[in-house]
Design an enzyme around this catalytic site. Structure first.
Site, PDB file in Angstrom:
ATOM      1  N   GLU A 459       0.861  -1.185   0.000  1.00  0.00           N
ATOM      2  CA  GLU A 459       0.000   0.000   0.000  1.00  0.00           C
ATOM      3  C   GLU A 459       0.897   1.234   0.000  1.00  0.00           C
ATOM      4  O   GLU A 459       1.153   1.811  -1.040  1.00  0.00           O
ATOM      5  CB  GLU A 459      -0.922  -0.031   1.218  1.00  0.00           C
ATOM      6  CG  GLU A 459      -2.092   0.925   1.115  1.00  0.00           C
ATOM      7  CD  GLU A 459      -3.134   0.633   2.176  1.00  0.00           C
ATOM      8  OE1 GLU A 459      -3.923   1.537   2.471  1.00  0.00           O
ATOM      9  OE2 GLU A 459      -3.159  -0.493   2.724  1.00  0.00           O
ATOM     10  N   GLU A 735      -1.721   0.364  13.489  1.00  0.00           N
ATOM     11  CA  GLU A 735      -2.945   0.692  12.765  1.00  0.00           C
ATOM     12  C   GLU A 735      -4.178   0.279  13.562  1.00  0.00           C
ATOM     13  O   GLU A 735      -5.188   0.989  13.577  1.00  0.00           O
ATOM     14  CB  GLU A 735      -2.953  -0.024  11.414  1.00  0.00           C
ATOM     15  CG  GLU A 735      -4.197   0.199  10.590  1.00  0.00           C
ATOM     16  CD  GLU A 735      -4.137  -0.536   9.257  1.00  0.00           C
ATOM     17  OE1 GLU A 735      -4.798  -0.080   8.313  1.00  0.00           O
ATOM     18  OE2 GLU A 735      -3.433  -1.561   9.172  1.00  0.00           O
TER      19      GLU A 735
END
Length: 939
Positions: A459, A735
């Site tokens: 990502e 995260e």
């Protein structure tokens, strides 16, 4: 001591004399031990030019001299005088270099007949210098990433040049002074080139595909200026030679890099090399994107770290622990037989125990293999380090190492954009300090070329939501102004391409994913981030530059508002990653998407209106102000009850309403704050917010008089909480709150990053509210000192290098009092708000105040089985004893069930929560509650 000019700088680069404009604004700071030092005049000197200015402007002062020509070098000095007659000496000279090209004549070049996609290539040319040389300047860039050399020497210390921009619209170029590298006679200019971001296969919930191109391209022009005044330019185009058989076999951001030293081409970038077997480089005649001189600091090697510990994986690989989750790559020194292949894999966490055969946890990487390999040439000791990739990792494993492994043969090279550190925080609690250090490391790793969301998996994108939430923290800790402004230019270009829609990330490389309609909190970055930059730097020009995007975004979102004035349509990410959402459905949090969307609608409309008014766009300002008020009223009517309840009874719903000032009635706002504190306690002082709510929940509690609840939330160590990851060894911010469970297993969700900026946004509250340091006017011209001493801390302080110099705020408990101290920079004013309610202003200098420590809260009542769950939540010692007793019982299911289902409210007894417990368990819990300080009501 007389006043001194301690720092003179030109916009916007802080890492180099290079500037990207012929008229850079100048800023300086003054150091003086005279209280209340205020500038009355300043003088700036450039050679024989002297300009005197009256007044106290010392930040972003307009360039007062003739505009510089491309490539021009000069020196500037400044001195200043104060209102009380104090004068500084002339500052040390500031070197300023107009590091931009007057024109571009270079053409992009590439490998003519590549054998495979994204094939690395070597490019070279030769030129002669037969006359005395005055200067040599290399301008260079790539659609990909490039290392440039001149006569075999690197032209600069940059990494992954030129970084990542929206390549179809904008390309940054580097400028290097290479005068010292040019020789009389024949010279060779070389470029090693790989695809990097340009040829990467991107995906977000889609199949990978190359967005920009299949093959990298480079362009460069060397400007030679001779002593006789003549100028000659050596530029990429016809006559360059190319080879696709260099030592870098394959390279990718996600995949990693394979280097085969047997393919090394000795002296390929030096004079005298025979390139007759090389093919002519292909000259690309397609139009180039807009070329822009570098404004932001480039990516560089920041530091190196040794191996902390060595073990073996269960599969036999050498396992390395660097003790810190970092972003970068490994550098090896090794000797072995030719053809030996050494393979390195990278990961942030392990599956299993480091000393007992653990393996790398590779699932979080998804499709990123993050693997480097090196094939030895044999013979003498060899050094290997990838050139055009990076990884996020704390651990690495090595396969194929020849002979005995020595830990000092490997070191980690930390990479990042070369940002100047500007902010620090200290506190008496080691866990809290470690958490703050984790925030710093997370920023260092993710602010690499673009503000990434994460640095390890497939990502690594410039997500808009993450960036706007973290921007206040980032701007305090580092000088991110030029870095984020450069990224905003890409965001604005992508928005223009999408007719006003702000994509979810910039550069936008996944067509069809982020252009399906406006998304609240993410698209709002186009207004919020410029405002943060302007407030921290005092640079209003950033608002003017991006105002068209703010207006376009606001108009687009208003076209989606329903008849009531609410934003209730479209795909929303809402309070993304609410810990109560299912692991693989992170948008399905408890807070209604309409609340999040409409709250952000009002906030951004207000911001845009305020910015428009400041820029003189009064019609826009009036229109957006009216729309904001209409939507605010609709929000209150739809979502807020007269008794101070939100229709969605969650931490995020209350926090957004309070932090965004959506309720104007003071009594109703107070009731909302009381209910937020109630909800936080009901949830066991555990985080129940996703990315959006986490950024404002502590701020909202503090603003409504519930610092005690914010403190309990901050110091919670059970998941989900900020400190839980620290207790299990985290060295960066995660995260997910429970990326690793207490038993060491991975969260089952598809997205599990252990280096993610968004949840570190609470550090802004630590700086501004706990330590008490923030800007009360743009650029810290007015410095707010407003600390909130926390009961659990003995001291806390924050320091920030403002545009006017260092400012500091802090407090400590001493002999029954709280002593507050502050440092206010010269040429500014301090707005002081003490914990005892006093409010006043002070001039520059060092200040301190002593206040009586507030009376201690009355002791808690002893906690028993018949106490309420609210009383249990309020007593941290009793709470720990309660769950420790449950965890020790044979029925392990009970502890998990109570944890998952407990509501910490008055009227609900501890005995009620244990309705399914047997007698022995009740007795064990009762005994645990009867021991320790909580049993006597002293917790």
């Amino acid at each position: 001591m007389p006043a001194l000019i301690t720092r003179l700088a030109a916009e916007l680069r802080t890492d180099s004399p290079a500037v990207a404009t012929p008229t850079p604004r100048l800023s300086w700071t003054v150091e003086s031990d005279r209280p209340g030092w205020r500038q009355a005049w300043s003088e700036l000197r450039r050679g024989d030019e002297l300009v005197r200015r009256e007044g106290d402007d010392s930040v972003l002062v307009a360039w007062p001299f003739a505009a510089m020509a491309a490539g021009e070098r000069t020196e500037v000095r400044v001195r200043a005088g104060s209102t009380d007659g104090d004068e500084t000496e002339w500052s040390e000279p500031l070197a300023v270099w107009a590091a931009f090209a007057a024109e571009w004549v270079a053409k992009p070049i590439a490998l003519a007949d590549p054998e495979r996609p994204a094939q690395p290539v070597l490019l070279r040319t030769v030129f002669r210098v037969d006359a005395p040389l005055r200067s040599a300047t290399l301008h260079w860039s790539a659609l990909g990433a490039a290392d440039a050399t001149l006569n075999g020497e690197p032209v600069d210390d940059l990494v992954l040049t030129p970084g990542w921009t929206s390549y179809r619209e904008r390309l940054v170029y580097e400028t290097s002074d290479v005068t010292s590298l040019v020789r009389e006679g024949e010279n060779a200019l070389g470029i090693s080139l790989a695809g990097a971001w340009y040829t990467e296969e991107y995906h977000v919930l889609t199949e990978p595909r190359r967005f920009y191109g299949d093959q990298p391209r480079a362009l460069a022009q060397l400007r030679l200026e001779f002593e006789d005044g003549s100028v000659r330019t050596v530029a990429t185009g016809e006559g360059w030679r190319a080879s696709g058989t260099g030592p870098i076999v394959d390279s990718g951001i996600y995949a990693g890099e394979h280097v085969d030293a047997r393919r090394a081409v000795p002296r390929w970038d030096r004079p005298g090399f025979d390139d007759s077997t090389w093919a002519a480089a292909s000259v690309i005649h397609e139009p180039l994107p807009a070329l822009e001189a570098r404004m932001a600091p480039p990516v560089r090697e920041i530091e190196r770290m040794p191996v902390l510990a060595v073990s073996r994986t269960g599969s036999g690989r050498i396992l390395l622990d660097f003790g810190q989750n970092i972003v970068g790559r490994l550098r090896l020194r090794v000797q072995g037989p030719a053809g030996t292949v050494i393979t390195i894999r990278h990961a942030e966490v392990l599956e299993g125990s480091f000393d007992d055969g653990a393996e790398l946890a590779l699932r979080p990487l998804r499709r990123a293999s993050a693997t480097d390999s090196f094939t030895l040439a044999g013979g003498e000791s060899e050094v290997f380090e990838p050139s055009f990739t990076f990884h996020g990792f704390r651990y690495a494993d090595i396969e194929g190492w020849p002979g005995e492994f020595e830990p000092d043969a490997v070191e980690a090279v930390v990479l990042g954009s070369d940002l100047r550190r500007t902010g620090w925080f200290e506190a008496s609690d080691p866990l809290l300090e470690r958490f703050h250090e984790n925030v710093v490391w997370t920023l260092r790793g993710n602010y690499l070329a673009v503000p990434q969301d994460c640095p390890q998996r497939d990502e690594r994108l410039g997500w808009t939501g993450d960036t706007q939430l973290f921007a206040p923290t980032a701007e305090f800790l580092y000088d991110c102004h030029a870095f984020l402004r450069s990224w905003l230019r890409d965001l604005a270009l992508e928005q223009r391409r999408l007719n006003g829609l702000v994509p979810l990330f910039a550069p936008d490389v996944v067509p069809g994913f982020s252009d399906r309609g406006p998304v609240a909190a993410w698209g709002d970055a186009i207004a919020i981030v410029p405002r943060v930059l302007a407030d921290s730097s005092g640079d209003a020009s950033v608002l003017a530059e991006f105002y068209p995007g703010m207006r376009a975004w606001s108009d687009l979102v208003l076209s989606h508002v329903d008849d009531e004035g609410l934003w209730t349509s479209g795909r929303q990410l809402a309070d993304w990653l609410d810990p109560n959402a299912p692991p693989n459905a992170p948008s399905r949090g408890r807070t209604d998407t309409d609340i999040v969307a409409t709250a952000y609608l009002v906030r951004t409309l207000r911001l845009t209106s305020d910015i428009a008014r400041g820029l003189g766009h009064h019609a826009d300002a009036d229109r957006f102000e009216a729309a904001a008020e209409a939507s605010r009223r609709a929000f209150v009517a739809a979502f807020v009850t007269a008794s101070g309840r939100m229709m969605c009874d969650t931490q995020t719903a209350y926090a957004l309403t309070i932090a965004f000032d959506l309720v104007e009635d003071p009594q109703l706002r107070r009731r909302l704050g009381d209910r937020l504190a109630f909800v936080v306690r009901r949830d066991g002082y555990r985080i129940a917010t996703g990315l959006v709510g986490t950024a404002v929940v502590a701020q909202a509690l503090t603003a409504t008089g519930h610092v005690d609840a914010a403190e309990r939330l901050l110091f919670q160590t059970e998941a989900p909480s900020w400190l839980y990851p620290v207790t299990v060894g985290a060295t960066t911010v995660w995260e997910r709150w429970d990326g690793l469970t207490p038993d060491g297993s991975l969260n089952p969700g598809a997205m599990v990053s252990f280096n993610h900026v968004a949840l570190g946004s609470v550090a802004a509250w630590l700086h501004a509210d706990v330590a008490g340091l923030s800007a009360a006017a743009p650029g810290y011209r007015l410095v707010r000192i407003a600390p909130h001493p926390l009961a659990r801390l003995g001291r806390a302080s924050a320091r920030h290098e403002t545009p006017y110099g260092p400012a500091e705020s802090g407090w400590e408990r001493v002999d029954g009092t709280v002593r507050v101290h502050a440092v206010i920079p010269p040429n500014t004013t301090g707005l002081i708000e003490l914990p005892d309610g006093r409010r006043f202003e002070v001039g520059s200098g060092s200040h301190s105040w002593t206040i009586d420590q507030p009376d201690a809260a009355p002791p808690c009542r002893p906690v028993t089985l018949d106490s309420s769950m609210a009383e249990l939540a309020d007593d941290a010692e009793a709470h720990r004893a309660f769950f420790a007793a449950l965890a020790a019982r044979p029925n392990r299911f009970l502890a998990g069930a109570v944890t998952a289902n407990a509501l910490y409210t008055p009227g609900r007894s501890i005995r009620d929560a244990l309705v399914f417990a047997d007698r022995a368990t009740l007795d064990a819990v009762s005994d645990a509650l009867a021991s320790g300080p909580h049993s006597k009501g002293t917790a």
